[in-house]
Design an enzyme around this catalytic site. Structure first.
Site, mmCIF file in Angstrom:
data_model
loop_
_atom_site.group_PDB
_atom_site.id
_atom_site.type_symbol
_atom_site.label_atom_id
_atom_site.label_comp_id
_atom_site.label_asym_id
_atom_site.label_seq_id
_atom_site.Cartn_x
_atom_site.Cartn_y
_atom_site.Cartn_z
ATOM 1 N N THR A 257 -8.299 8.833 8.356
ATOM 2 C CA THR A 257 -7.881 7.577 7.726
ATOM 3 C C THR A 257 -7.467 6.536 8.765
ATOM 4 O O THR A 257 -6.772 5.578 8.443
ATOM 5 C CB THR A 257 -6.711 7.822 6.755
ATOM 6 O OG1 THR A 257 -5.635 8.446 7.482
ATOM 7 C CG2 THR A 257 -7.142 8.714 5.595
ATOM 8 N N LYS B 201 0.840 -1.197 0.000
ATOM 9 C CA LYS B 201 0.000 0.000 0.000
ATOM 10 C C LYS B 201 0.877 1.249 0.000
ATOM 11 O O LYS B 201 1.786 1.378 0.816
ATOM 12 C CB LYS B 201 -0.909 -0.016 1.225
ATOM 13 C CG LYS B 201 -1.809 -1.252 1.286
ATOM 14 C CD LYS B 201 -2.509 -1.387 2.618
ATOM 15 C CE LYS B 201 -1.531 -1.647 3.752
ATOM 16 N NZ LYS B 201 -2.215 -1.930 5.030
ATOM 17 N N GLY C 219 -7.374 3.391 10.760
ATOM 18 C CA GLY C 219 -7.901 2.040 10.584
ATOM 19 C C GLY C 219 -8.023 1.579 9.150
ATOM 20 O O GLY C 219 -8.607 0.520 8.892
ATOM 21 N N THR C 220 -7.451 2.330 8.200
ATOM 22 C CA THR C 220 -7.579 1.921 6.798
ATOM 23 C C THR C 220 -6.919 0.570 6.533
ATOM 24 O O THR C 220 -7.441 -0.244 5.770
ATOM 25 C CB THR C 220 -6.986 2.977 5.854
ATOM 26 O OG1 THR C 220 -5.674 3.324 6.311
ATOM 27 C CG2 THR C 220 -7.835 4.228 5.818
ATOM 28 N N GLY C 221 -5.755 0.322 7.143
ATOM 29 C CA GLY C 221 -5.063 -0.939 6.914
ATOM 30 C C GLY C 221 -5.831 -2.131 7.446
ATOM 31 O O GLY C 221 -5.973 -3.161 6.763
ATOM 32 N N CYS C 222 -6.347 -2.006 8.672
ATOM 33 C CA CYS C 222 -7.157 -3.072 9.258
ATOM 34 C C CYS C 222 -8.388 -3.330 8.403
ATOM 35 O O CYS C 222 -8.745 -4.477 8.108
ATOM 36 C CB CYS C 222 -7.597 -2.682 10.663
ATOM 37 S SG CYS C 222 -6.276 -2.250 11.807
#
Length: 272
Positions: free
Chosen positions: A207, A175, A209-212
């Site tokens: 943004t 990412k 928590g976008t990865g989770c």
């Protein structure tokens, strides 16, 4: 409702990331979320104020309880904060969920800068977890640690993704959100080639928590029988929509609108 997803990750008391984001994302995409909580955090949009690890025997009990009764069509791992936790989760998944697709988000540092993975546990993560995964979803700082290189350009991203493939990972979604510029690029690398995703960056601080969320959304797709590429494509569309409709809560990095797929107008006093 289709697709059972077991999430092994830490809790975020602020609700924007971690287990809370995972459950919301799976539910929003029509899956069924189950959990094995690895750690509790005192956390909000401004950062992490404390971490309370869950004893490994109780993490094992959670995984056993879910798998012995409900089963799982996909696994998602997030915060596995130390070597004993990584070893325990890997042992339990190998014993109880062999062959189940695994999406691993190699959580290392919270958005506010708090370290969520012991530095000495990185080697264990690479040696034990990475060979088990279906797809690894690192951001740029995480990929720099795992690939052992600096990432400053898209060409660097490609080299890092290819380096991670050589470590036994069958697919890497690298990412690019940490890179500067108005255009955001993600790369999905597999032994068959690289798929490039490009979007205009959304100018927002919300943004958290976008990865989770992305990793759990991918896991939901796999649990529902989708091939990897369509699962990634749908997950990215979902996360982008959730960012665009973020509610603006908190004084720092605010949460997404995980319920962007939900239409409350469909619910009436007499039922759906």
């Amino acid at each position: 409702m289709k697709g059972r997803v077991l999430i092994c990750a830490g809790s975020d008391s602020g609700g924007g990331a971690g287990i809370q984001a995972d459950i919301k994302a799976v539910t929003a995409l029509g899956g069924f979320a189950m959990t094995a909580i690895t750690a509790l955090t005192a956390q909000n949009t401004l950062g992490v104020q404390g971490v309370f690890p869950v004893p490994t025997d109780f993490i094992a009990a959670q995984i056993a309880s879910v798998m012995d009764d409900l089963g799982a069509d996909a696994i998602k791992t997030g915060m596995l904060h130390d070597t004993p936790t990584i070893n325990l989760v890997c042992d339990e998944l190998l014993a109880r969920a062999p062959g189940v697709p695994l999406v691993a988000d190699p959580v290392m540092v919270a958005k506010g800068g708090h370290r969520l993975l012991d530095p000495e546990a990185v080697e264990t993560l690479m040696r034990r977890l990475m060979p088990m995964v279906t797809v690894l979803t690192p951001n740029i700082p995480e990929a720099e640690v795992l690939a052992g290189m600096d990432i400053r350009t898209e060409a660097d991203m490609l080299r890092a993704a290819e380096a991670l493939l050589t470590l036994g990972v069958p697919a890497v979604l690298l990412k690019g959100g940490h890179m500067e510029g108005e255009v955001l690029v993600d790369l999905l690398a597999t032994p068959d080639g690289v798929t490039r995703f490009e979007e205009l960056r959304i100018d927002t601080p919300h943004t958290h928590g976008t990865g989770c969320t992305l990793a759990s959304a991918i896991a939901t797709g796999l649990a529902q029988g989708m091939p990897l590429l369509p699962a990634v494509e749908r997950a990215r569309r979902y996360v982008r929509a959730a960012i665009q409709s973020a509610p603006g809560f908190g004084a720092g990095h605010g949460p997404l609108d995980h319920g962007v797929t939900v239409d409350p107008a469909r619910i009436t006093a007499g039922g759906v």
